[in-house]
Design a protein around this motif. Sequence first.
Motif, PDB file in Angstrom:
ATOM      1  N   ALA A 189       0.915  -1.163  -0.050  1.00  0.00           N
ATOM      2  CA  ALA A 189      -0.011  -0.105  -0.021  1.00  0.00           C
ATOM      3  C   ALA A 189       0.935   1.224  -0.078  1.00  0.00           C
ATOM      4  N   ILE A 190       2.120   1.276   0.695  1.00  0.00           N
ATOM      5  CA  ILE A 190       2.920   2.320   0.839  1.00  0.00           C
ATOM      6  C   ILE A 190       3.524   2.608  -0.549  1.00  0.00           C
ATOM      7  N   ARG A 191       3.947   1.376  -1.258  1.00  0.00           N
ATOM      8  CA  ARG A 191       4.645   1.698  -2.567  1.00  0.00           C
ATOM      9  C   ARG A 191       3.644   2.162  -3.569  1.00  0.00           C
ATOM     10  N   THR A 192       2.237   1.652  -3.408  1.00  0.00           N
ATOM     11  CA  THR A 192       1.497   2.264  -4.560  1.00  0.00           C
ATOM     12  C   THR A 192       1.108   3.641  -4.271  1.00  0.00           C
ATOM     13  N   ALA A 193       0.841   4.017  -2.919  1.00  0.00           N
ATOM     14  CA  ALA A 193       0.655   5.453  -2.625  1.00  0.00           C
ATOM     15  C   ALA A 193       1.846   6.476  -3.039  1.00  0.00           C
ATOM     16  N   ALA A 194       2.906   5.828  -2.891  1.00  0.00           N
ATOM     17  CA  ALA A 194       4.263   6.598  -3.165  1.00  0.00           C
ATOM     18  C   ALA A 194       4.453   6.951  -4.703  1.00  0.00           C
ATOM     19  N   ILE A 195       4.110   5.753  -5.469  1.00  0.00           N
ATOM     20  CA  ILE A 195       4.239   5.764  -6.852  1.00  0.00           C
ATOM     21  C   ILE A 195       3.197   6.837  -7.355  1.00  0.00           C
ATOM     22  N   LEU A 240       3.017  12.291  -9.477  1.00  0.00           N
ATOM     23  CA  LEU A 240       1.957  13.617  -9.779  1.00  0.00           C
ATOM     24  C   LEU A 240       3.061  14.870  -9.233  1.00  0.00           C
ATOM     25  N   HIS A 241       3.881  14.696  -8.270  1.00  0.00           N
ATOM     26  CA  HIS A 241       4.436  15.905  -7.560  1.00  0.00           C
ATOM     27  C   HIS A 241       5.938  15.475  -7.581  1.00  0.00           C
ATOM     28  N   GLY A 242       6.590  14.759  -8.060  1.00  0.00           N
ATOM     29  CA  GLY A 242       8.125  14.394  -8.015  1.00  0.00           C
ATOM     30  C   GLY A 242       8.559  14.605  -6.562  1.00  0.00           C
ATOM     31  N   LEU A 243       9.690  14.266  -6.559  1.00  0.00           N
ATOM     32  CA  LEU A 243      10.475  14.062  -5.051  1.00  0.00           C
ATOM     33  C   LEU A 243      10.174  15.478  -4.178  1.00  0.00           C
ATOM     34  N   LYS A 244      10.189  16.611  -4.808  1.00  0.00           N
ATOM     35  CA  LYS A 244      10.246  17.842  -4.048  1.00  0.00           C
ATOM     36  C   LYS A 244       8.885  18.125  -3.755  1.00  0.00           C
ATOM     37  N   GLY A 245       7.989  17.604  -4.400  1.00  0.00           N
ATOM     38  CA  GLY A 245       6.501  18.080  -4.222  1.00  0.00           C
ATOM     39  C   GLY A 245       5.656  17.059  -3.346  1.00  0.00           C
ATOM     40  N   GLY A 304      12.276   7.530   5.245  1.00  0.00           N
ATOM     41  CA  GLY A 304      12.074   8.770   4.628  1.00  0.00           C
ATOM     42  C   GLY A 304      11.677   8.852   3.263  1.00  0.00           C
ATOM     43  N   LYS A 305      11.244   9.828   2.695  1.00  0.00           N
ATOM     44  CA  LYS A 305      10.636   9.809   1.241  1.00  0.00           C
ATOM     45  C   LYS A 305      11.814   9.487   0.288  1.00  0.00           C
ATOM     46  N   GLU A 306      12.822  10.295   0.673  1.00  0.00           N
ATOM     47  CA  GLU A 306      14.209   9.841  -0.383  1.00  0.00           C
ATOM     48  C   GLU A 306      14.303   8.629  -0.520  1.00  0.00           C
ATOM     49  N   GLU A 307      14.625   7.646   0.766  1.00  0.00           N
ATOM     50  CA  GLU A 307      14.750   6.355   0.169  1.00  0.00           C
ATOM     51  C   GLU A 307      13.944   5.462  -0.657  1.00  0.00           C
ATOM     52  N   LEU A 308      12.530   5.784  -0.276  1.00  0.00           N
ATOM     53  CA  LEU A 308      11.372   5.318  -0.914  1.00  0.00           C
ATOM     54  C   LEU A 308      11.559   5.658  -2.345  1.00  0.00           C
ATOM     55  N   TYR A 309      11.816   6.987  -2.356  1.00  0.00           N
ATOM     56  CA  TYR A 309      11.768   7.658  -3.940  1.00  0.00           C
ATOM     57  C   TYR A 309      12.892   7.030  -4.806  1.00  0.00           C
ATOM     58  N   MET A 364      14.864   3.380  -8.845  1.00  0.00           N
ATOM     59  CA  MET A 364      15.757   2.313  -9.485  1.00  0.00           C
ATOM     60  C   MET A 364      14.989   1.037  -9.858  1.00  0.00           C
ATOM     61  N   GLN A 365      13.698   0.945  -9.590  1.00  0.00           N
ATOM     62  CA  GLN A 365      13.124  -0.205  -9.997  1.00  0.00           C
ATOM     63  C   GLN A 365      12.698   0.024 -11.495  1.00  0.00           C
ATOM     64  N   VAL A 366      12.248   1.379 -11.649  1.00  0.00           N
ATOM     65  CA  VAL A 366      12.168   1.716 -13.167  1.00  0.00           C
ATOM     66  C   VAL A 366      13.471   1.327 -14.217  1.00  0.00           C
ATOM     67  N   LEU A 367      14.373   1.693 -13.612  1.00  0.00           N
ATOM     68  CA  LEU A 367      15.667   1.519 -14.447  1.00  0.00           C
ATOM     69  C   LEU A 367      15.882   0.043 -14.361  1.00  0.00           C
ATOM     70  N   HIS A 368      15.635  -0.751 -13.230  1.00  0.00           N
ATOM     71  CA  HIS A 368      16.083  -2.066 -13.441  1.00  0.00           C
ATOM     72  C   HIS A 368      15.075  -2.660 -14.422  1.00  0.00           C
ATOM     73  N   ASP A 369      13.875  -2.247 -14.368  1.00  0.00           N
ATOM     74  CA  ASP A 369      12.979  -3.192 -15.363  1.00  0.00           C
ATOM     75  C   ASP A 369      13.331  -2.653 -16.786  1.00  0.00           C
ATOM     76  N   TRP A 370      13.702  -1.534 -16.929  1.00  0.00           N
ATOM     77  CA  TRP A 370      14.108  -1.340 -18.457  1.00  0.00           C
ATOM     78  C   TRP A 370      15.473  -1.957 -18.820  1.00  0.00           C
ATOM     79  N   LYS A 371      16.324  -2.416 -18.012  1.00  0.00           N
ATOM     80  CA  LYS A 371      17.454  -2.899 -18.386  1.00  0.00           C
ATOM     81  C   LYS A 371      17.362  -4.463 -18.352  1.00  0.00           C
ATOM     82  N   VAL A 372      16.378  -5.098 -17.565  1.00  0.00           N
ATOM     83  CA  VAL A 372      16.181  -6.604 -17.373  1.00  0.00           C
ATOM     84  C   VAL A 372      14.888  -6.904 -18.550  1.00  0.00           C
ATOM     85  N   VAL A 373      13.735  -6.132 -18.454  1.00  0.00           N
ATOM     86  CA  VAL A 373      12.759  -6.673 -19.329  1.00  0.00           C
ATOM     87  C   VAL A 373      12.945  -6.258 -20.703  1.00  0.00           C
TER      88      VAL A 373
END
Length: 225
Positions: free
Chosen positions: A35-41, A46-51, A74-79, A84-93
């Motif tokens: 649920a945290i992951r979905t909410a963070a995405i 919508l707002h980027g890391l800063k927003g 904190g939000k920085e670690e989650l972000y 990195m998940q996006v980048l990993h997907d693009w590399k592997v998939v």
Amino acid sequence: MTDTSPSAAVTAQQMPAPMGPLSRARPGRERILAAIRTAAITEFSLHGLKGASTQAIAARAGLTKPQLHYYIPGKEELYEELLMQVLHDWKVVFDFQENANDPGAVLADYIRKKLDHAFDNPEISRIFTREVLDGGRNLERYWPNARAWTQKKVDIINGWIARGQMRPLDARLLLMHIWAMTQSYADYALQARVMLGLPPDAPIDREPIARELVAFVLGGCGIKA
């Protein structure tokens, strides 16, 4: 009395998975993290890391802010994890089949996978796009690897060209064009629906789009479908 004999000194790695109350509680923790992951995405797209704020992420996940911080520092670690998940997907998939001798099949598969990812994961794809628009500070460590991954694809394409399997072209630009055409359905989903005359939340039939993109790219490469 606790058994402290050598035979009882079994490491945690050798122990079977626990099956008691604590282990049964794990799925609940996993659901909260999901649920945290979905909410963070959603918030980061919508707002980027800063927003984005931990308060908004917590509220969207159905948690209080203190509860959220029990699970994440904190939000920085989650972000960073999500980015990195996006980048990993693009590399592997979206990796090329290096030993494939059929450029038409490899490129068609690559285009379809990229398009599927844009349709199926628009919010997490937009996290990357927003990061780039914000200056890409959090991507500085990623770019050297990105160039290396791209170079491998460029080398494969240039091999096809050298063997006469497709017309001479700039392989790097070809890849960038494919990225732009497929990613557009994540970044500009609203525009796509408007142009197609669809309601804002209506699903888009991706198969005609995939067919057109594949035909367009293969035709431009001089590859007969």
